[in-house]
Structure formats: structure tokens, C-alpha cells
Scaffold this motif. Sequence first.
Motif, short mmCIF file in Angstrom:
data_model
loop_
_atom_site.label_atom_id
_atom_site.label_comp_id
_atom_site.label_asym_id
_atom_site.label_seq_id
_atom_site.Cartn_x
_atom_site.Cartn_y
_atom_site.Cartn_z
N VAL A 1 0.70 -1.04 -0.17
CA VAL A 1 -0.16 -0.10 -0.05
C VAL A 1 0.63 1.30 0.00
CG1 VAL A 1 -1.80 1.48 1.42
CG2 VAL A 1 -2.06 -0.99 1.20
N GLY A 2 0.68 1.92 -1.10
CA GLY A 2 1.76 3.04 -1.23
C GLY A 2 3.24 2.58 -1.83
N HIS A 3 4.33 3.19 -1.39
CA HIS A 3 5.45 2.68 -1.74
C HIS A 3 6.05 2.07 -0.52
CE1 HIS A 3 5.59 4.87 -5.59
NE2 HIS A 3 5.56 5.79 -4.89
N LYS A 4 6.99 1.30 -0.51
CA LYS A 4 7.62 0.60 0.69
C LYS A 4 8.28 1.63 1.68
CE LYS A 4 8.78 -3.80 -1.50
NZ LYS A 4 10.12 -4.71 -2.03
N ASN A 5 7.80 1.47 2.90
CA ASN A 5 8.16 2.36 3.82
C ASN A 5 7.83 3.72 3.87
OD1 ASN A 5 9.99 0.35 4.64
ND2 ASN A 5 11.84 0.76 3.64
N GLN A 6 6.87 4.15 2.92
CA GLN A 6 6.31 5.37 2.87
C GLN A 6 5.42 5.92 4.03
OE1 GLN A 6 4.03 6.22 -0.62
NE2 GLN A 6 4.38 8.32 -0.61
N ALA A 7 5.44 7.03 4.46
CA ALA A 7 4.74 7.41 5.51
C ALA A 7 3.46 7.73 5.08
CB ALA A 7 5.33 8.86 5.93
N SER A 8 2.43 7.75 6.02
CA SER A 8 0.99 7.98 5.62
C SER A 8 0.82 9.39 5.10
CB SER A 8 0.16 7.91 7.23
OG SER A 8 -1.09 8.50 6.91
N GLU A 9 -0.09 9.63 4.39
CA GLU A 9 -0.37 11.01 3.59
C GLU A 9 -1.14 11.75 4.38
OE1 GLU A 9 -2.28 10.05 -0.25
OE2 GLU A 9 -0.60 9.21 -1.23
N ASN A 10 -1.90 11.12 5.37
CA ASN A 10 -2.46 11.83 6.47
C ASN A 10 -1.51 12.81 7.41
OD1 ASN A 10 -4.85 11.30 5.12
ND2 ASN A 10 -5.14 9.54 6.69
N VAL A 11 -0.17 12.49 7.42
CA VAL A 11 0.33 13.06 8.41
C VAL A 11 1.47 13.81 7.84
CG1 VAL A 11 2.35 12.53 10.14
CG2 VAL A 11 0.44 10.76 9.82
N SER A 12 1.55 15.11 8.40
CA SER A 12 2.50 16.19 8.03
C SER A 12 3.57 16.09 8.99
CB SER A 12 1.92 17.62 8.10
OG SER A 12 1.50 17.89 9.20
N HIS A 13 4.77 16.40 8.38
CA HIS A 13 6.11 16.30 9.06
C HIS A 13 6.78 17.55 9.41
CE1 HIS A 13 5.72 11.86 8.76
NE2 HIS A 13 5.25 12.14 7.62
N GLU A 14 7.16 17.96 10.77
CA GLU A 14 7.68 19.14 10.91
C GLU A 14 9.13 18.94 12.03
OE1 GLU A 14 3.58 21.26 11.25
OE2 GLU A 14 4.75 21.28 13.02
N PHE A 15 9.96 19.77 11.61
CA PHE A 15 11.14 19.59 12.54
C PHE A 15 11.49 20.87 13.30
CE2 PHE A 15 13.64 20.43 8.65
CZ PHE A 15 14.70 21.11 9.20
N PHE A 16 11.90 20.89 14.38
CA PHE A 16 12.16 22.35 15.51
C PHE A 16 13.77 22.20 15.61
CE2 PHE A 16 7.86 21.26 15.42
CZ PHE A 16 7.25 22.51 15.15
N LEU A 17 14.60 23.06 15.26
CA LEU A 17 15.83 22.98 15.50
C LEU A 17 16.31 23.80 16.77
CD1 LEU A 17 18.27 21.67 14.08
CD2 LEU A 17 18.73 23.82 13.04
N VAL A 18 16.79 23.05 18.01
CA VAL A 18 17.20 23.79 19.02
C VAL A 18 18.41 23.60 19.64
CG1 VAL A 18 14.64 24.04 19.90
CG2 VAL A 18 16.22 22.12 20.46
N SER A 19 18.96 24.15 20.50
CA SER A 19 20.17 23.74 21.40
C SER A 19 20.07 22.46 22.29
CB SER A 19 20.83 24.80 22.19
OG SER A 19 20.05 25.47 23.07
N ALA A 20 20.82 21.82 22.48
CA ALA A 20 20.54 20.53 23.12
C ALA A 20 19.86 20.93 24.66
CB ALA A 20 21.93 19.90 23.71
N ARG A 21 20.43 22.12 25.31
CA ARG A 21 19.74 22.33 26.54
C ARG A 21 18.48 22.70 26.45
NH1 ARG A 21 23.53 26.58 29.21
NH2 ARG A 21 25.00 25.14 28.33
N ASP A 22 17.81 23.26 25.31
CA ASP A 22 16.38 23.84 25.08
C ASP A 22 15.51 22.76 24.76
OD1 ASP A 22 17.09 26.28 26.14
OD2 ASP A 22 17.66 27.05 23.87
N ARG A 23 15.83 21.39 24.93
CA ARG A 23 15.10 20.47 24.32
C ARG A 23 13.84 20.30 25.21
NH1 ARG A 23 16.62 16.08 20.81
NH2 ARG A 23 18.74 16.29 21.28
N TYR A 24 13.72 20.16 26.34
CA TYR A 24 12.69 20.39 27.11
C TYR A 24 11.94 21.68 26.93
CZ TYR A 24 9.58 19.70 31.02
OH TYR A 24 8.31 19.60 31.77
N PRO A 25 12.24 22.86 27.31
CA PRO A 25 11.58 23.96 27.10
C PRO A 25 11.03 24.02 25.73
CG PRO A 25 13.74 24.46 28.08
CD PRO A 25 13.76 23.08 27.64
#
Length: 600
Positions: free
Chosen positions: A207-231
Motif C-alpha cells: 500500500v503506497g511505496h515501501k516504507n512510505q509515511a502516511s499521506e495524512n501525516v505532516s512532518h515538521e522539525f524544530f531546531l534547538v540547542s541541546a539544553r533547550d530540548r525540554y523547554p
Amino acid sequence: MNNFEQLGLNELLLSAINDLGFENPSEIQQKAIPLLLEKNTDIVALAQTGTGKTAAFGFPLIQKVDLSKKHTQALILSPTRELCLQIANEIKQYSKYVKGLHTVAIYGGASITEQAKEIKRGAHIIVATPGRMQDMINRNMVNIKHIEYCVLDEADEMLNMGFYEDITSILSDTPEEKSTWLFSATMPAEVARIAREFMHSPEEITVGHKNQASENVSHEFFLVSARDRYPALKRLADANPDIFSVVFCRTKRDTQAIAEKLIEDGYNAAALHGDLSQAQRDAVMKSFRGKQIQMLVATDVAARGIDVDDITHVINYQLPDEIETYTHRSGRTGRAGKSGVSMVIITKSELRKISQIERIIKTKFEEKPIPSGIEICEIQLYHLANRIKDIEINPEIETYLPAITELLQDFDKEEIIKKVISVEFNRFLDYYKKASNSLTSVSNGKGGNKDIPSDGAVRFFVNIGSKEGLDWMSLKDYLRDTLDLGRDDLFKVDVKEGFSFFNTNAEYAEKVMSILNGESYNGRRINVEISNNEGGRNFNRRDHNGRKGRNGDFKSDRRSDRGERRNKSFDSGRNERTAKNERGSRRTTRESSPRRSRRS
């Protein structure tokens, strides 16, 4: 007309499907069910988590079981006890009108003798975890030598969890002529190996391509310093007031620690990991399904049993060690046709992993900034106003209304609105007034710490030392236990009076920064930073405060090396060791700079 009728299912199953409210089969169900009903064959079915794989093999399995035979005819293997129980419960729901069909779940953490009794009473279908199944086979408590169907569900996860030997041993105890149905979200080499060894010309469904993510999910990333991960995690939660999420950590220790921090900070959170008893895990999942828990902090293994359709966000507090595991994580949201968001909190040294994941899931990530305090306060303010607008008035409040009206009679409408809003809103306003408006930016090279190398060894400065009763061995033990590292993952440990140095490989640097900063040792709050002092006899290098030793080499590190050799010599007498340590401590005190003394 219910579209399941077109798949060839019998009336008993269609009645159960109607009761469950299913109308349109998913793509994997459309492809797998007719094929499995039509003929006895081996199949490899690849589809994302949450696409309805249990029904895809469950309906054909129930229809094919011969109730006139009392022996076990089908075995379903799944990676965790939560998923095992979930599959067993779903099979029972699907077969509610099939009188006389018995399904038994066997898994660790429950009485093996009671499970053996259930099987002895008759089990047409067994749903099992590999470890418990192998244990029961070894004890001759179960007979699977005559099964006709074997299902490997979440095969990639079972193999990731180290069940290869158990699975191959179990399959070797089954008849050669059975049908094997392998269902998986990804197709790593280990899964392909199982297919080659134990399946005969399997038909492949993708279903879809091998290992492909669901089309219903959007993917975001947030770049922070290590000490700011929890905040950053807190801000993402505050910026999404209706969040109903799973937060993924790599280790059980991190999972428990982050959940406890969230609870202390007022969030409805809980931890889910392998150290919990079955009763505790059941209680956590019951609260999560009832939405009494808003943020479930989990390890990858424990999360395999989570089957909740309304999860709005998956937050990767730490990326998994195996990149392919990200597909399983993101599959926790965007289920049953609903949309979801998968967020990743990363540091600069991990940025390359985003590209690796993008290649695997064939989907692009969007980089987003961590919301500022002002933005969060605005979001929370409007959210609170909407809650007030939409809330249903409890008629019992009428009893108390005259007294309340009298109490508030001196305030006009606008003042009352402000006060009502402030009751809930002030905590956000007060917190983000004190907090910096935005977290440390690392994408533009700025930040409180220098960039962390992506390879090689990294040297760290930590503000605890012999004053806290530590020597190099006890510090190494403490760091190893706290960071959950192996014996050889920490090296060049140098202990001074008020501070110390140690090395790890670059792959653990983010873990060091995120876990140690904020920890306490004997009441002292730990601060750890990357150091230019590389330890040992390193020429033309500078120490933590930028000073060179004689001939470009570290006097303090040479003394540390000698100290380590002395500590390693267990033949020396206690008095001699004590005297040497005291002399070393006095020398270190004299040579420590005022700046270092203040920091310690």
C-alpha cells in the motif's frame, strides 16, 4: 450498501462489521482479504501502522477456521503484550457471531499456567508474543505442529526487538505446508530474510511505496540547542492547547524523567515503558484512551500497543536509533482517515538524520521555529475564550447564582470577563514574561554552546569534582549510570577539586547535554559544557579557560593521568593513596583560576 460485502466475507462477519460501524475497507483490506479468502498462499503485506492490518488478516482467518476441528489452527505473533491483547480483543469482536470459535492471548507478565489451561480448554486461534510462545513450546504447554495459518504482525518491530531467534525457532516447530502471512510497515533486510527462509513464493501486497509515511501525516522539525530540548517540548504543547499526543524518547530512563517533569509543570502526562508492571501499563493506557492523559511519554517498544485513532500529534523528543522506526512512530497519528502531525525536536548535529528519514518515508519535512512566548499567550487566550463560549451551562449553578451575582455586583461586564480569563490565563502570561521570548537559535550559528561535532570524540567540562566526594572511577560510574552508556563509551575522565572533564564519542554528545544539564548530584545542580581541553598529552591545545601548559601541553592533565594510574594501582596502601590524593588536591587548588573557582 456496506462495501465489505464485495470482499467475499460471510454473513456472520458482515454482521459484526455492521455492529462495529465499518463501512469502507481500507486499501490494505481491499487487497488482502479477497486474496486470502480465494486461496491458500503465503503473502508479504506492507502497509503503514493504522491502516487496518488486523482486520486485513483477521477476517479471512476467522472465515477459514474449521470449527469442527478442536486443535489450534492459527498462530498470530506480535511484538508486545499490549499489541497481543489488542489483536486478541479485535479478533473476538470480529468473531462475535461465530459460535464456538475460541481465541486465546498468551504473553509475558501474566500467569503461564493459567494461559496453558486456556489453551488446553481449546484455542482455534492463538495470539502470542514470541518470548512467551517459545517458553510455552519449551515446556510442552502448547502444540502448534498442526496449525494451518501463521501470521507475523509488525514483523519489522519484532525483529528490531531482537526476536529473530525466537521467531525462527517457533516457525521451525510449525508444519511446512501452512500458509504464512507476514504484515509489516517496513521491509528491512531481516524481514526479507524471514520471507526467504520460511515462505514459499509469497505474493506481495504494498500500500503506497515501501516504507512510505502516511499521506495524512505532516512532518515538521524544530531546531534547538541541546539544553533547550525540554523547554521546546513545553512550548509545542502550549502552542497546541488541544494536543492529544505521544512523546517518544529513546530510553526508559528518559521516558520516566520527561513524564515527571511534565507532571511537575502542570501537564496531564504519564510514562509508558517496560519497567512498569502490566497493571500499571493497563491503567496508563486506560487513562490515555479516556483522554485523562494529554501527553503520553513512551519508548518505542511500549508504544507498539497503542491503538488510538484520535492522537493529534506525535512528538519525537529524541529521534530513534534506527531511522526506520520513525515510520512506526509517525504512524501513531493520522489514523482512520484523520490528519495528524509528527514533530521532531533536534539539534544541529542531528540535522543530517532528517534527510535520511525523508529518503525513507519519501516525504519532505517542514522546518518551523519554536513558538515565541507572545505567540503562545495569544493562542492560549483565544483558546480559553472559545472554551468559555462553547461550554454548556450546568443548571445546578442556578442555586448559587444570586450569591455570586451579589459578590460581583461592583464590577461591570468587561471587568468580569477580564477576571474570568485571568483565572486560567495568568499562569501562561507570568511564565512567558519570565522566560526568554524565543529559544536559542542554532540554525544561524548562534547559541549558548559551541556547535557539537558530528564525529570523533567530544570533551566535556562538568562542574562537580572531588569536593563532591568523587574520584575518576566514581564519576565514571555515575555518568555511565545516569547516561545509560556502556563501559567503553566514557573515557579520559579527569577529576579536579571543583570540576571535572570527560570524553564521549560524538554520537552521545546530545544525550550528555540534554540529560546532565539540570540534573543534581548531592544537592549540586550540574552544568556541563563542551571543552577545548582534550585531555591526556595533547600538544598545542588550550585548557577550559584558554591557557596553554608548558610546551603546549596540559600540566593538569598530566597530573590527572598520573592520578589515574595511581588509582588503578590497588596494591598501594590506603595511607599512601590518601596522602597522594591530598597532595594532588592541594596542587589543583593552587593552580585553579579565580574564574574556575567561582564556577565551581
